[in-house]
Write a protein that holds these residues in place. Structure first.
Motif, mmCIF file in Angstrom:
data_model
loop_
_atom_site.group_PDB
_atom_site.id
_atom_site.type_symbol
_atom_site.label_atom_id
_atom_site.label_comp_id
_atom_site.label_asym_id
_atom_site.label_seq_id
_atom_site.Cartn_x
_atom_site.Cartn_y
_atom_site.Cartn_z
ATOM 1 N N LEU A 80 38.108 53.905 19.419
ATOM 2 C CA LEU A 80 39.095 54.505 18.528
ATOM 3 C C LEU A 80 38.444 55.012 17.250
ATOM 4 O O LEU A 80 38.642 56.132 16.814
ATOM 5 N N THR A 81 37.672 54.157 16.615
ATOM 6 C CA THR A 81 36.927 54.546 15.417
ATOM 7 C C THR A 81 35.491 54.080 15.617
ATOM 8 O O THR A 81 35.139 53.560 16.664
ATOM 9 N N ARG A 82 34.710 54.216 14.612
ATOM 10 C CA ARG A 82 33.312 53.774 14.683
ATOM 11 C C ARG A 82 33.226 52.284 15.008
ATOM 12 O O ARG A 82 32.351 51.849 15.743
ATOM 13 N N ASP A 83 34.188 51.515 14.465
ATOM 14 C CA ASP A 83 34.136 50.057 14.651
ATOM 15 C C ASP A 83 35.033 49.550 15.784
ATOM 16 O O ASP A 83 34.671 48.629 16.481
ATOM 17 N N ILE A 84 36.224 50.146 15.933
ATOM 18 C CA ILE A 84 37.204 49.609 16.893
ATOM 19 C C ILE A 84 36.872 50.070 18.301
ATOM 20 O O ILE A 84 37.010 51.245 18.642
ATOM 21 N N THR A 85 36.451 49.115 19.143
ATOM 22 C CA THR A 85 36.068 49.429 20.522
ATOM 23 C C THR A 85 37.000 48.805 21.552
ATOM 24 O O THR A 85 37.006 49.212 22.701
ATOM 25 N N HIS A 86 37.765 47.807 21.131
ATOM 26 C CA HIS A 86 38.648 47.098 22.067
ATOM 27 C C HIS A 86 40.069 47.097 21.541
ATOM 28 O O HIS A 86 40.316 47.430 20.385
ATOM 29 N N GLN A 87 40.995 46.733 22.416
ATOM 30 C CA GLN A 87 42.384 46.570 21.987
ATOM 31 C C GLN A 87 42.859 45.154 22.313
ATOM 32 O O GLN A 87 42.421 44.543 23.291
ATOM 33 N N LEU A 88 43.747 44.647 21.451
ATOM 34 C CA LEU A 88 44.247 43.290 21.625
ATOM 35 C C LEU A 88 45.402 43.319 22.617
ATOM 36 O O LEU A 88 46.416 43.949 22.363
ATOM 37 N N THR A 89 45.230 42.649 23.743
ATOM 38 C CA THR A 89 46.261 42.681 24.782
ATOM 39 C C THR A 89 47.313 41.599 24.559
ATOM 40 O O THR A 89 48.492 41.862 24.559
ATOM 41 N N LYS A 90 46.849 40.370 24.402
ATOM 42 C CA LYS A 90 47.800 39.256 24.335
ATOM 43 C C LYS A 90 47.225 38.103 23.525
ATOM 44 O O LYS A 90 46.011 37.887 23.546
ATOM 45 N N VAL A 91 48.111 37.395 22.854
ATOM 46 C CA VAL A 91 47.703 36.162 22.175
ATOM 47 C C VAL A 91 47.898 35.028 23.182
ATOM 48 O O VAL A 91 49.014 34.754 23.618
ATOM 49 N N ILE A 92 46.822 34.367 23.546
ATOM 50 C CA ILE A 92 46.907 33.330 24.592
ATOM 51 C C ILE A 92 47.253 31.975 23.960
ATOM 52 O O ILE A 92 48.201 31.314 24.367
ATOM 53 N N TYR A 93 46.466 31.543 22.986
ATOM 54 C CA TYR A 93 46.719 30.266 22.322
ATOM 55 C C TYR A 93 46.824 30.505 20.814
ATOM 56 O O TYR A 93 45.806 30.540 20.126
ATOM 57 N N PRO A 94 48.048 30.700 20.304
ATOM 58 C CA PRO A 94 48.171 30.869 18.851
ATOM 59 C C PRO A 94 47.858 29.565 18.126
ATOM 60 O O PRO A 94 48.249 28.488 18.590
ATOM 61 N N MET A 95 47.150 29.676 17.010
ATOM 62 C CA MET A 95 46.700 28.472 16.321
ATOM 63 C C MET A 95 47.892 27.728 15.719
ATOM 64 O O MET A 95 48.742 28.314 15.057
ATOM 65 N N GLY A 96 47.965 26.433 15.989
ATOM 66 C CA GLY A 96 49.045 25.619 15.460
ATOM 67 C C GLY A 96 50.290 25.638 16.316
ATOM 68 O O GLY A 96 51.207 24.855 16.127
ATOM 69 N N ASP A 97 50.336 26.560 17.293
ATOM 70 C CA ASP A 97 51.552 26.727 18.084
ATOM 71 C C ASP A 97 51.202 26.804 19.567
ATOM 72 O O ASP A 97 51.772 27.592 20.321
ATOM 73 N N ILE A 98 50.238 25.960 19.981
ATOM 74 C CA ILE A 98 49.739 26.080 21.358
ATOM 75 C C ILE A 98 50.792 25.615 22.349
ATOM 76 O O ILE A 98 51.407 24.561 22.174
ATOM 77 N N VAL A 99 50.994 26.418 23.377
ATOM 78 C CA VAL A 99 51.952 26.103 24.435
ATOM 79 C C VAL A 99 51.144 25.767 25.690
ATOM 80 O O VAL A 99 50.281 26.535 26.097
ATOM 81 N N ASP A 100 51.415 24.601 26.270
ATOM 82 C CA ASP A 100 50.745 24.204 27.498
ATOM 83 C C ASP A 100 51.199 25.137 28.620
ATOM 84 O O ASP A 100 52.382 25.173 28.936
ATOM 85 N N PRO A 101 50.302 25.912 29.221
ATOM 86 C CA PRO A 101 50.744 26.908 30.210
ATOM 87 C C PRO A 101 51.368 26.307 31.465
ATOM 88 O O PRO A 101 52.156 26.958 32.134
ATOM 89 N N ILE A 102 51.020 25.056 31.760
ATOM 90 C CA ILE A 102 51.539 24.445 32.994
ATOM 91 C C ILE A 102 52.957 23.922 32.798
ATOM 92 O O ILE A 102 53.851 24.199 33.589
ATOM 93 N N SER A 103 53.195 23.169 31.739
ATOM 94 C CA SER A 103 54.527 22.602 31.535
ATOM 95 C C SER A 103 55.409 23.487 30.667
ATOM 96 O O SER A 103 56.621 23.383 30.697
ATOM 97 N N GLY A 104 54.782 24.352 29.842
ATOM 98 C CA GLY A 104 55.550 25.197 28.947
ATOM 99 C C GLY A 104 55.941 24.526 27.657
ATOM 100 O O GLY A 104 56.648 25.104 26.827
#
Lengths: 175, 174
Positions: B85-109
């Motif tokens: 996109l620019t000189r620095d931006i090469t990737h895009q953020l798809t999804k937040v997997i484990y937000p800090m302080g708010d982690i959700v266990d993917p198995i139990s939810g």
């Protein structure tokens, strides 16, 4: 075996790392393991990470293999595919071997696929090739080429020491 | 994803799906002063052929994140852009997997805190006796409420190499 120090340095041998079965399918991009240290139900996941994660990374250099510790109370393996989908594996209370077999059967290439891949890369398959690992060791074995100089000496005009004056042809031999 | 498409379109790029195998990476967010971007540190492994060992290496990527869905400390999934996109931006953020302080266990939810479920921690607190001033997850505002008041990680940092008595004025004082 280099650097024989540390816990189980056998993990740092090529014999151990060359685990042919742990070749992941091509659409797998990220292989993530999560577990907690010291919890008995997470022991299998911890052992799997200890023994098999280096093998997995060695056989799949393009896959990002990461471990997270202490995020959640249940251990799991999360795999991200290039399509954007993901696969979740609950490995709570499972042994290292159970997890290994599960990973191999669900995520890795089958024996047939591995055999086919190996056949393609095999150099000896091409009968025209010669050298290490092939049917013919040297070019001298190929018909139409100069015979092996160890058996029949090369003619003087092909030998450097006679061409560049380091030795002289003793003509009395031919008289 | 729709906002990413519109923001990319404004830069003259199209968000095209199914363009073949995408290079995905998992990384942790770090402070980034570039607007509409998040800096992601990706943990990679370097192979040492003599020691037959892997050594950790961190690759830093500036990822396109117009809505700022990711905050510092979040573990996110990033995807390589078809064209930078620019000189620095090469990737895009798809999804937040484990937000800090708010982690959700993917198995139990269930929501987690410190490697344990929040309801299990609550039971423990109840048995021991919970402090009145203790942090309450339900009443706490969402993360980021101190931004602009005490959290300045969205601004470029200051680097002071030497303290000049004649130049450094009192605005540096606390």
């Amino acid at each position: 075996m280099t650097f024989m120090k540390g816990v189980h340095p056998i993990r740092r041998t090529l014999q151990h790392l060359n685990n042919k079965r742990l070749v992941l399918k091509p659409f797998i991009q990220i292989f993530q393991v999560q577990y907690k240290n010291g919890v008995p139900s997470h022991r299998g996941a911890a052992d799997f990470a200890h023994w098999h994660l280096s093998q997995l990374q060695y056989k799949n250099p393009d896959v990002q293999v990461i471990t997270y510790r202490g995020l959640t109370p249940t251990p799991f393996i999360r795999v991200f595919f290039s399509s954007g989908r993901e696969l979740l594996m609950d490995v709570d209370r499972q042994t290292k071997d159970d997890i290994y077999n599960r990973v191999v059967t669900t995520l890795c290439k089958t024996e047939k696929e591995l055999e086919e891949a190996q056949k393609k890369s095999e150099v000896a398959e091409n009968p025209a090739h010669f050298g290490y690992g092939c049917k013919r060791h040297c070019i001298c074995e190929i018909p139409g080429q100069i015979p092996c100089p160890a058996v029949i000496p090369l003619p003087y005009h092909m030998r450097g020491r006679y061409r560049f004056g380091f030795a002289e042809v003793d003509e009395s031999k031919f008289l | 994803m729709a906002s990413t498409a519109t923001s990319l379109a404004s830069a003259g790029l199209k968000l095209v799906t199914n363009t073949g195998p995408k290079k995905l990476l998992l990384g942790k967010c770090y402070p980034c002063y570039v607007p509409k971007a998040t800096r992601v540190y990706v943990k990679m492994m370097d192979w040492d052929d003599w020691l037959k060992m892997y050594f950790v290496r961190f690759d830093s990527y500036f990822t396109h994140d117009p809505d700022k869905i990711a905050k510092t400390g979040d573990i996110v999934l990033i995807e390589q852009l078809p064209k930078r996109l620019t000189r620095d931006i090469t990737h895009q953020l798809t999804k937040v997997i484990y937000p800090m302080g708010d982690i959700v266990d993917p198995i139990s939810g269930k929501k987690c805190m410190g490697g344990q479920f929040r309801d299990v921690e609550e039971v423990k607190d109840r048995l021991w006796g919970k402090n009145e001033n203790a942090f309450d997850y339900e009443k706490a505002p969402p993360r980021g409420w101190q931004e602009g008041k005490k959290d300045w990680t969205h601004r470029p940092g200051q680097r002071k190499f030497h303290e000049f008595d004649d130049r450094d004025t009192s605005h540096m004082a606390y």
